[in-house]
Scaffold this active site. Structure first.
Site, mmCIF file in Angstrom:
data_model
loop_
_atom_site.group_PDB
_atom_site.id
_atom_site.type_symbol
_atom_site.label_atom_id
_atom_site.label_comp_id
_atom_site.label_asym_id
_atom_site.label_seq_id
_atom_site.Cartn_x
_atom_site.Cartn_y
_atom_site.Cartn_z
ATOM 1 N N TYR A 158 0.861 -1.184 0.000
ATOM 2 C CA TYR A 158 0.000 0.000 0.000
ATOM 3 C C TYR A 158 0.901 1.239 0.000
ATOM 4 O O TYR A 158 1.882 1.288 0.730
ATOM 5 C CB TYR A 158 -0.912 0.004 1.221
ATOM 6 C CG TYR A 158 -1.934 -1.098 1.218
ATOM 7 C CD1 TYR A 158 -2.052 -1.972 2.286
ATOM 8 C CD2 TYR A 158 -2.782 -1.294 0.120
ATOM 9 C CE1 TYR A 158 -2.987 -2.999 2.280
ATOM 10 C CE2 TYR A 158 -3.724 -2.314 0.114
ATOM 11 C CZ TYR A 158 -3.826 -3.155 1.188
ATOM 12 O OH TYR A 158 -4.743 -4.171 1.186
ATOM 13 N N HIS A 208 -5.830 3.090 0.149
ATOM 14 C CA HIS A 208 -5.496 2.785 1.549
ATOM 15 C C HIS A 208 -5.113 4.049 2.321
ATOM 16 O O HIS A 208 -4.177 4.023 3.119
ATOM 17 C CB HIS A 208 -4.353 1.768 1.587
ATOM 18 C CG HIS A 208 -4.402 0.829 2.747
ATOM 19 N ND1 HIS A 208 -3.799 1.093 3.952
ATOM 20 C CD2 HIS A 208 -4.987 -0.375 2.891
ATOM 21 C CE1 HIS A 208 -4.000 0.082 4.785
ATOM 22 N NE2 HIS A 208 -4.717 -0.823 4.161
HETATM 23 C C1 GCO Z 1 -8.266 -4.455 2.478
HETATM 24 C C2 GCO Z 1 -7.565 -3.809 3.617
HETATM 25 C C3 GCO Z 1 -6.550 -4.651 4.313
HETATM 26 C C4 GCO Z 1 -6.014 -3.928 5.529
HETATM 27 C C5 GCO Z 1 -5.837 -4.885 6.681
HETATM 28 C C6 GCO Z 1 -5.378 -4.141 7.940
HETATM 29 O O1 GCO Z 1 -8.780 -3.727 1.621
HETATM 30 O O2 GCO Z 1 -8.365 -5.702 2.521
HETATM 31 O O3 GCO Z 1 -7.058 -2.559 3.209
HETATM 32 O O4 GCO Z 1 -5.547 -5.050 3.465
HETATM 33 O O5 GCO Z 1 -4.782 -3.289 5.262
HETATM 34 O O6 GCO Z 1 -7.055 -5.541 6.905
HETATM 35 O O7 GCO Z 1 -5.135 -5.026 8.990
HETATM 36 MG MG MG Z 2 -8.679 -1.681 2.027
#
Ligand code: GCO
Ligand code: MG
Length: 400
Positions: A158, A208
């Site tokens: 991210y 994100h």
């Molecule tokens: C997604 C989320 C996850 C989070 C994670 C944090 O879209 O699945 O952004 O990748 O980063 O759940 O613990």
């Molecule tokens: Mg997400």
């Protein structure tokens, strides 16, 4: 006939794959009748376990298992201060377990209790990725071969993988990234994937909360031409007022919610039609009971569901998502992270995905169980999260 009551509240923690998972098991006064629910907040699982064992369990013991709504409403305010991630996850574990119990008593899957199926399977999206646009294309093609029609595309972690950071002298350790370079590269990657793959696959992308709000407005405009199914977490929860700006300037569908805890976060975005998909982490909201309310509320505004479904949602939580997905008239899409085989052994009844659709097994309740002996073989390992110690190029703290 005397009421069936809550006799014991147990917590199971296990880490069969990457994430630390928390499950609540409610034992009832009827011999052999129990339910399970997801209470997974992987970064603070000890706090959730303590909240359940020390505070929620004494509150629950002796209560009538049939009174799900009343129990949820009372549990949410029993601590006076409310709507936080730890207590909401704890309450979710009990709430989902009570829905599981109610389904078992009725001899019906939970989706029947919600109002029955609107669809036989829930369309899911998978996570394609790579460190270069060509690798992302190859990953997308692999998902297409598995029958996925909805595919999230990310390049690097991210916020992207920075090529150079120009840090100041003495900059501290952390998870550095360059938001502006990430945004430029992400748009180029999405353009490349769309050009290589064509229009007949739905692409999604997760920002994100990694860029400044004005850059999120720009990025949403830049990707509009590539017709994403949705652009996720363009803004941080603290900046959600900026969704008005995004909405005024482009038609890229917006998805938001995994970080939300408080109804005042999702309510204005739904009633203002400022987002297109709600992405809440169902256990973070407090369980199936509030998720059902919000799905119905969103339906009034043409906003669809896309419940959070990462590796740090337990298979029990994915099962709860699935029952909501099969019922909701305004279902949008379901995130699916794909678990390794051993997770299916720990959680018999974990939803099955075939050709891009997730299916329920139609057993009563949530249709899933926990093999506690096996779960105990994967104890949760403590660690200080590094990936959330994000920093801008100058070393200042950034939201992860
Ligand atoms: C997604 C989320 C996850 C989070 C994670 C944090 O879209 O699945 O952004 O990748 O980063 O759940 O613990
Ligand atoms: Mg997400």
């Amino acid at each position: 006939m005397s009421a069936v009551t809550i006799q014991d509240v147990q917590v199971i923690t296990t880490q069969p794959a990457g994430s630390r998972l928390v499950i609540v098991k409610i034992i009832t006064s009827e011999p052999g009748l129990y339910g399970v629910g997801c209470a997974t907040f992987t970064q603070r699982f000890h706090a959730v376990v303590t909240a359940i064992e020390k505070h929620l369990k004494p509150f629950l013991i002796g209560r009538d298992v049939s009174r799900i709504e009343e129990t949820w409403q009372m549990a949410m305010v029993n601590s006076y201060w409310r709507n936080g991630p730890v207590l909401s996850n704890a309450i979710s574990g009990a709430d989902q377990a009570l829905w599981d119990i109610k389904g078992k008593r009725a001899g019906m899957p939970v989706y029947e209790l919600l109002g029955g199926k609107c669809r036989e399977g829930a369309a899911v999206y998978g996570h394609a990725g790579g460190s270069a646009p060509e690798q992302v294309v190859e990953s997308v093609r692999r998902f297409m071969e598995m029958g996925y029609h909805y595919i999230r595309v990310q390049m690097g972690g991210y916020g992207g993988d920075p090529s150079s950071l120009r840090k100041p002298d003495g900059a501290p350790d952390g998870a550095y990234y360059d938001p502006r370079e990430y945004a430029r590269n992400a748009v180029r990657m999405i353009e490349h994937v769309r050009n290589e793959i064509g229009d007949d696959v739905e692409l999604l992308h997760d920002i994100h909360e990694r860029i400044q709000p004005i850059d999120a407005v720009q990025m949403a405009k830049d990707v509009e031409q590539f017709k994403l199914f949705f652009l996720e977490d363009a803004l941080a929860p603290e900046d959600i007022k900026w969704f008005e700006n995004i909405r005024q300037q482009c038609a890229t569908p917006q998805a938001m919610g995994e970080l939300f805890n408080n109804p005042r976060e999702w309510q204005p975005l739904i009633s203002g039609r400022l987002i297109d998909f709600i992405r809440m982490h169902v256990s973070q909201m407090g369980g199936l009971t509030p998720a059902r309310h919000v799905a119905a509320f969103a339906n009034m505004y043409g906003v669809r569901t896309a419940w959070h479904g990462p590796g740090d949602t337990s298979p029990v939580g994915h099962a709860a998502n699935l029952h909501l997905d099969l019922w909701a008239p305004n279902f949008g899409i379901q995130e699916w992270c794909r678990f390794p085989e051993r997770v299916y052994e720990v959680f018999p009844g974990t939803p099955e995905v075939r050709e891009g659709y997730m299916y329920a097994n139609d057993n009563p309740g949530l249709g899933i169980d926990v093999n506690e002996e096996l779960a105990a073989q994967y104890p949760c390992k403590d660690q200080v999260e590094h990936w959330t110690q994000t920093r801008w190029p100058d070393g200042s703290p950034a939201r992860p």
